[in-house]
Design a protein around this motif. Structure first.
Motif, PDB file in Angstrom:
ATOM      1  N   ASN A 254       7.045   5.029  -0.436  1.00 29.42           N
ATOM      2  CA  ASN A 254       6.779   3.774   0.252  1.00 29.42           C
ATOM      3  C   ASN A 254       7.811   3.554   1.347  1.00 29.42           C
ATOM      4  O   ASN A 254       9.010   3.490   1.073  1.00 29.42           O
ATOM      5  CB  ASN A 254       6.847   2.631  -0.771  1.00 29.42           C
ATOM      6  N   ASP A 256       8.620   0.922   2.911  1.00 29.15           N
ATOM      7  CA  ASP A 256       9.390  -0.304   2.671  1.00 29.15           C
ATOM      8  C   ASP A 256      10.573  -0.028   1.751  1.00 29.15           C
ATOM      9  O   ASP A 256      11.655  -0.598   1.920  1.00 29.15           O
ATOM     10  CB  ASP A 256       8.508  -1.392   2.048  1.00 29.15           C
ATOM     11  N   TRP A 257      10.363   0.826   0.741  1.00 29.57           N
ATOM     12  CA  TRP A 257      11.449   1.172  -0.179  1.00 29.57           C
ATOM     13  C   TRP A 257      12.593   1.852   0.590  1.00 29.57           C
ATOM     14  O   TRP A 257      13.761   1.532   0.383  1.00 29.57           O
ATOM     15  CB  TRP A 257      10.962   2.108  -1.281  1.00 29.57           C
ATOM     16  N   SER A 290       8.767  -0.737   9.134  1.00 29.57           N
ATOM     17  CA  SER A 290       9.245  -1.522   7.996  1.00 29.57           C
ATOM     18  C   SER A 290      10.585  -2.188   8.306  1.00 29.57           C
ATOM     19  O   SER A 290      10.819  -3.352   7.954  1.00 29.57           O
ATOM     20  CB  SER A 290       9.387  -0.643   6.752  1.00 29.57           C
ATOM     21  N   HIS A 359      11.961   8.953  -6.243  1.00 31.14           N
ATOM     22  CA  HIS A 359      11.714   7.683  -5.565  1.00 31.14           C
ATOM     23  C   HIS A 359      12.274   6.479  -6.317  1.00 31.14           C
ATOM     24  O   HIS A 359      12.610   5.459  -5.701  1.00 31.14           O
ATOM     25  CB  HIS A 359      10.210   7.494  -5.347  1.00 31.14           C
TER      26      HIS A 359
END
Length: 434
Positions: A254, A256-257, A290, A359
């Motif tokens: 992701n 955003d992560w 992001s 992750h």
């Protein structure tokens, strides 16, 4: 503001990439003349005047009005009161983190060992804890209970005889989380002293404060310079530079992560470093988007923006092998492998303070409660140094117990080498044991 203005974009294929990367990594960790002069004056004053200088500097810099060192020492009951006053959720989190850190570090404890040769000679190593350690913890509005955990727990696991914590209390402001962490970890004594004067008091001792053997813990430029200068009189953990994170991505996960993981380092201060190495140009675009979208929501957005603009980068690399090679060149404090199948790539990394695999292995968990120590080498020093651990609070002494037969056997060897070095007394000393 454009994404390019927020954080630079680089490509490993460009001709000047190596030079650009080196310039990005460069950081001048030297202190300015004003800091140098002030620290030198403070160290000299505390060394010669002891308590009087510590009291004077504490009153002057922290806005206090105390007459004795005793007034700056907190009784154990105040530490316990701080722990008892915490909301249940805060106390549970602190205790959980402390237990995880303790469990991890208990596996690091070194043990004495020896072996006996056929002729009866016994050789070995004796491992003993340090007698007394000083722990510096920033205070006032700053709240770093995690620093207490990460420094105090391995010291206690090592068996340090006495652990003395110093923490400033500007205008008398005491941080309950820091004091509660001291209670949980079993810190022996706490003095509300900060700055270079606290480092000097620990290093040299005063009429009321005992000299320690080693000083650990983070601090501002004055604290760092003071630690640098007293090294040799006492041991220190390290002189740390700005915090760093390097993320290697294969384009999965992701964006955003990844953006938030970059923010998590950047929010420390304007010279913290956050870098992404990624094999997928479209994912880099997504991370950039992001960053632009999430940054305005961050309370510390000005610090994050300055950090990303000053020392951050999103770097396109050819493949994961190249990413690992660049990572080894950077030797980062924190390395996140944000890769779908991350485990095999751990073996490719030779230089990093800590490696976060997959992750979900976010660096912020490592800062607080994963278990391993968050005191890590910075400024490429992971090439030759390691995280803080129990071994930093233990020392090793060689044991040499020669049997008569062993001494006779080795005497000619030692004598030959000693004569070769022109050290006749060494040679004779050995030959007497034939």
């Amino acid at each position: 503001m454009s994404t390019q203005a927020l954080i630079r974009r680089l490509d490993s294929r460009t001709a000047d990439f190596t030079a650009t990367l080196d310039a990005l990594l460069a950081f001048d960790n030297s202190t300015d003349v004003r800091v140098n002069n002030a620290v030198g004056e403070i160290l000299a004053a505390v060394r010669s005047q002891g308590d009087a200088a510590v009291i004077d500097y504490s009153n002057r810099f922290d806005g206090l009005n105390v007459k004795s060192i005793e007034a700056l020492e907190l009784p154990r009951r105040e530490l316990q009161a701080a722990l008892d006053s915490l909301p249940a959720e805060s106390r549970a989190a602190l205790e959980c983190a402390a237990e995880r850190v303790r469990s991890y570090h208990e596996k690091q404890r070194l043990e004495s060992w020896s072996y006996t040769e056929a002729n009866g000679t016994r050789l070995g190593q004796k491992v003993t804890p340090l007698d007394r350690v000083g722990l510096y913890v920033p205070g006032g509005k700053a709240s770093y209970p995690s620093s207490v955990l990460m420094n105090a727990v391995p010291a206690k696991v090592a068996g340090v005889g006495e652990l003395i914590m110093v923490t400033p209390t500007p205008r008398g402001e005491r941080n309950p989380l820091v004091l509660a962490a001291a209670a949980i970890t079993g810190v022996d004594r706490v003095f509300t002293i900060g700055g270079a004067q606290a480092v000097a008091a620990l290093a040299y001792g005063t009429q009321s404060m005992p000299q320690v053997d080693k000083i650990v813990g983070p601090g501002n430029a004055y604290v760092a310079e003071a630690k640098r200068r007293v090294f040799g009189t006492v041991g220190i953990d390290m002189v740390a530079g700005p915090s760093e994170v390097l993320i290697i991505s294969d384009g999965t996960g992701n964006p955003d992560w990844v953006a938030m993981d970059l923010f998590a380092q950047a929010e420390h201060d304007e010279v913290a470093q956050s870098i992404l190495l990624c094999t997928d140009a479209k994912f880099i675009d997504a991370v950039a988007a992001s960053i632009a979208r999430l940054l305005p929501e961050m309370p510390r957005r000005d610090i994050i923006a300055a950090s990303l603009a000053n020392r951050g980068a999103l770097i396109k690399v050819a493949d994961l092998d190249e990413a690992c090679a660049i990572a080894n060149r950077i030797a980062p404090e924190h390395l996140e492998l944000a890769i779908e199948h991350a485990e095999p790539w751990v073996e490719k990394i030779r230089h990093a303070g800590a490696i976060f695999v997959g992750h979900c292995s976010v660096e912020s968990l490592g800062d607080y409660c994963a278990g391993p120590n968050h005191v890590l080498p910075t400024m490429r020093s992971a090439r030759f140094s390691s995280p803080l651990g129990v071994y930093d609070f233990q020392k090793r002494t060689s044991i040499i117990h020669m049997s008569p037969a062993g001494a006779a056997e080795l005497a000619p060897v030692a004598a030959t080498l000693a004569y070769g070095e022109g050290l006749q007394a060494h040679a004779k000393s050995a030959e007497y044991r034939k």
